[in-house]
Motif scaffolding. Structure first.
Motif, mmCIF file in Angstrom:
data_model
loop_
_atom_site.group_PDB
_atom_site.id
_atom_site.type_symbol
_atom_site.label_atom_id
_atom_site.label_comp_id
_atom_site.label_asym_id
_atom_site.label_seq_id
_atom_site.Cartn_x
_atom_site.Cartn_y
_atom_site.Cartn_z
ATOM 1 N N ARG A 116 -1.066 9.510 3.717
ATOM 2 C CA ARG A 116 -0.902 10.921 3.353
ATOM 3 C C ARG A 116 -0.658 11.763 4.596
ATOM 4 O O ARG A 116 -1.076 11.414 5.692
ATOM 5 C CB ARG A 116 -2.162 11.435 2.657
ATOM 6 C CG ARG A 116 -2.391 10.811 1.331
ATOM 7 C CD ARG A 116 -3.582 11.435 0.685
ATOM 8 N NE ARG A 116 -3.811 10.837 -0.619
ATOM 9 C CZ ARG A 116 -4.725 11.257 -1.454
ATOM 10 N NH1 ARG A 116 -5.506 12.254 -1.143
ATOM 11 N NH2 ARG A 116 -4.869 10.676 -2.620
ATOM 12 N N SER A 168 0.846 -1.195 0.000
ATOM 13 C CA SER A 168 0.000 0.000 0.000
ATOM 14 C C SER A 168 0.880 1.243 0.000
ATOM 15 O O SER A 168 2.060 1.207 0.355
ATOM 16 C CB SER A 168 -0.925 0.005 1.209
ATOM 17 O OG SER A 168 -0.171 0.113 2.390
ATOM 18 N N LEU A 169 0.270 2.358 -0.382
ATOM 19 C CA LEU A 169 0.980 3.631 -0.388
ATOM 20 C C LEU A 169 1.153 4.121 1.046
ATOM 21 O O LEU A 169 0.333 3.820 1.916
ATOM 22 C CB LEU A 169 0.177 4.667 -1.183
ATOM 23 C CG LEU A 169 -0.026 4.348 -2.658
ATOM 24 C CD1 LEU A 169 -0.950 5.385 -3.283
ATOM 25 C CD2 LEU A 169 1.298 4.321 -3.382
#
Length: 78
Positions: free
Chosen positions: A45, A41-42
């Motif tokens: 943020r 996964s990223l």
């Protein structure tokens, strides 16, 4: 890239996750057809400030809103 049958993926899910965490890509097949692709996964943020904090940093409007809109409508420069 690693490919696993669905039955093998069910039996070795922890191992598949370790592979993905190490940067590998894993494909899971069902009846010989690729149906799932596991990738890392990223990163999360950056948290944005709350709307209240944002509004608190804005400068206060120096003139009434009605006067401001009249100026805008009449075409005068703001």
């Amino acid at each position: 890239m690693h490919t696993f049958k669905l039955a093998d993926a069910k039996a070795h899910l922890s191992h598949l996750i370790e592979l993905v965490e190490a940067g590998e890509e894993v494909t899971i097949t069902k009846r010989g057809r690729a149906v799932v692709r596991l990738v890392a996964s990223l990163p999360p943020r950056q948290q944005l400030p709350s709307l209240a904090e944002f509004r608190a940093k804005l400068p206060q409007q120096s003139q009434p809103a009605g006067d401001f809109m009249r100026i805008v409508r009449e075409g005068d420069r703001y």
